[in-house]
Design an enzyme around this catalytic site. Structure first.
Site, PDB file in Angstrom:
ATOM      1  N   SER A  26      12.759  -3.896   6.541  1.00  0.00           N
ATOM      2  CA  SER A  26      12.814  -3.087   5.329  1.00  0.00           C
ATOM      3  C   SER A  26      13.754  -1.920   5.588  1.00  0.00           C
ATOM      4  CB  SER A  26      11.407  -2.588   4.968  1.00  0.00           C
ATOM      5  OG  SER A  26      11.415  -1.776   3.818  1.00  0.00           O
ATOM      6  N   ASN A  27      14.619  -1.639   4.622  1.00  0.00           N
ATOM      7  CA  ASN A  27      15.535  -0.500   4.724  1.00  0.00           C
ATOM      8  C   ASN A  27      16.464  -0.601   5.927  1.00  0.00           C
ATOM      9  OD1 ASN A  27      14.193   0.972   2.479  1.00  0.00           O
ATOM     10  ND2 ASN A  27      12.480   1.056   3.924  1.00  0.00           N
ATOM     11  N   GLY A  73       5.707  -1.568  -8.396  1.00  0.00           N
ATOM     12  CA  GLY A  73       4.793  -0.624  -7.769  1.00  0.00           C
ATOM     13  C   GLY A  73       3.663  -0.137  -8.646  1.00  0.00           C
ATOM     14  N   TYR A 116       0.131   3.067   3.658  1.00  0.00           N
ATOM     15  CA  TYR A 116      -0.140   3.318   2.246  1.00  0.00           C
ATOM     16  C   TYR A 116      -1.542   3.899   2.062  1.00  0.00           C
ATOM     17  CZ  TYR A 116       4.067   0.695   0.914  1.00  0.00           C
ATOM     18  OH  TYR A 116       5.376   0.248   0.737  1.00  0.00           O
ATOM     19  N   HIS A 127       9.128  -1.490   8.868  1.00  0.00           N
ATOM     20  CA  HIS A 127       9.250  -0.623   7.706  1.00  0.00           C
ATOM     21  C   HIS A 127      10.533   0.210   7.681  1.00  0.00           C
ATOM     22  CE1 HIS A 127       6.400   1.563   4.669  1.00  0.00           C
ATOM     23  NE2 HIS A 127       7.575   1.323   4.149  1.00  0.00           N
TER      24      HIS A 127
END
Length: 323
Positions: free
Chosen positions: A163-164, A285, A62, A133
Site C-alpha cells: 500500500s502506498n 470508506g 484502524y 501499509h
C-alpha cells in the site's frame, strides 16, 4: 531469494469493490468498543453483502484495533459468513502516543506479531490478503520476504501486497519474494488524479508539480499487481459535499450521467476508476448503509462509461483542457 514471478502475466483481478472498515469500532482511541459499535458494523457489513460487495479491507491500526475486533464479533455471531467473504488487512504503521512518535515498522518479527494479533481480533484462522501499509526506509526486503513466506507456509496469509508504494519499492521487494505481490493500494479518485496526470504531463512544465512516482501504474499493469483505490469517493466531493467550482461542475456532470444511465452518482464516480485499463478496485470508506448501497452498481455491473464520457469527467474535474 530471486523471484520467479512471470512479469508478463495479466493483472490479478481482485473484487470489483471493497468495503474499507476504517470507520468501524467507535472512536480513534484505545477505549473499549460498545455493543452499539458491533451493531453498526453488522449493519455496514450486511449493506455491503446486499450490494454485491464481499471483500473487506482492514488495518491493524484502524480505531486502535477496534475495527478488526468488532468485525470479528460479527463473524462470530454469523455462522458461514467467513466463507463468503474476502478478508484483507494491513500492517506496518505504529501509531504514536504520549511517549512515542508514530513510525513505520516492517521488521520481520513485527509483521508476524501483527498478523497474529489481527487474526485474534478478527476471530479467523487466516487472512486472504495482507498489505504492507507504508514503506519503511529501514526495512530489509530479504527479511520482509522471509517473514511473509513463513506466514504463507503456516497458512496464516494466502496472498500479499503493498500500500502506498512506488514501482521501485515494489520491484525491490518482489526481487526477494518468491510469492507474487497481488495488489498495491493507493489514493486514487476524480479528486486525487496525480496517478493519471503523471502519464499525460510528460514534457510539459506542469509535470514538475504532479509529484506522483512516474511509472507506478504502468509497473503494476505490466507485472500483474492489481490496483486498489482508497478514498475513491473523495469524501463525497462529487456527491453532495462540493467545495470548489470544479467540484460543483463535476458533481453536475456526475448527476447528469447517473440519471441517463439509471444509476447513482456514487456508482458513476467509481465507474470512472474502474473504466481505466488497470481495472482499479475502489475501497469505499463509508460505513453508512445507504451510501454503501448507492455503490451497488459499481460492484455488480461493468462500468457504463463511454470514451468521451470518461474524458469529460476527467477534464471537468481538473478544470482545464488537456495539454
Amino acid at each position: 531469494m530471486t523471484s520467479t514471478t512471470d512479469t508478463s502475466r495479466p493483472a490479478v483481478r481482485t473484487d470489483r469493490v471493497l468495503l474499507g472498515c476504517m470507520g468501524l469500532g467507535g472512536g480513534w482511541d484505545p477505549s473499549p468498543y460498545t455493543p452499539a459499535d458491533v451493531d453498526a458494523a453488522e449493519a455496514a457489513i450486511q449493506a455491503a453483502l446486499e450490494s454485491g460487495i464481499t471483500a473487506f479491507d482492514h488495518a491493524d491500526i484502524y480505531r486502535h484495533g477496534k475495527a478488526e475486533a468488532v468485525f470479528g464479533e460479527v463473524l462470530a455471531r454469523t455462522p458461514g459468513l467467513r466463507e463468503r467473504i474476502t478478508l484483507q488487512s494491513k500492517c506496518g504503521i505504529r501509531l504514536g502516543d504520549e511517549d512515542r512518535p508514530g513510525i513505520y515498522d516492517l521488521r520481520g518479527a513485527t509483521l508476524v506479531r501483527k498478523v497474529e494479533e489481527s487474526l485474534t481480533r478478527l476471530r479467523t484462522d487466516a487472512l486472504d490478503v495482507l498489505l504492507l501499509h507504508r514503506p519503511d526506509p529501514l526495512a530489509d526486503p530479504a527479511e520482509i520476504a522471509e517473514a511473509l513466506e513463513s506466514l504463507h507456509r503456516q497458512g496464516l496469509v494466502r496472498r500479499f501486497g503493498v500500500s502506498n508504494m512506488n514501482a521501485a519499492q515494489i520491484a525491490r521487494l518482489q526481487a526477494h519474494l518468491e510469492l507474487p505481490l497481488a495488489a498495491n493500494q493507493l489514493e486514487m479518485s476524480l479528486l486525487r488524479r496525480d496517478w493519471l496526470e503523471d502519464g499525460v504531463l510528460v514534457n510539459t512544465p506542469a509535470s514538475a508539480g504532479v509529484g506522483f512516482p512516474a511509472g507506478t501504474v504502468e509497473h503494476c499493469l505490466h507485472h500483474g499487481v492489481a490496483l486498489q483505490a482508497w478514498a475513491p469517493l473523495a469524501q463525497g466531493r462529487y456527491t453532495g459535499r462540493q467545495q470548489t467550482p470544479e467540484e460543483h461542475a463535476t458533481a453536475e456532470l456526475v448527476t447528469e450521467l447517473a440519471k441517463a444511465k439509471g444509476t447513482t452518482p456514487e456508482t458513476v464516480v467509481l465507474w470512472w476508476l474502474q473504466r481505466h485499463p488497470a481495472r482499479i478496485s475502489p475501497v469505499i470508506g463509508t460505513t453508512n448503509p445507504d451510501r454503501i448501497r448507492a455503490c451497488r452498481g459499481a460492484a455488480v455491473d461493468d462500468p457504463d462509461l463511454g470514451h468521451e464520457e470518461w474524458y469529460r469527467l476527467w477534464i471537468t474535474a481538473r478544470g482545464a483542457a488537456l495539454p
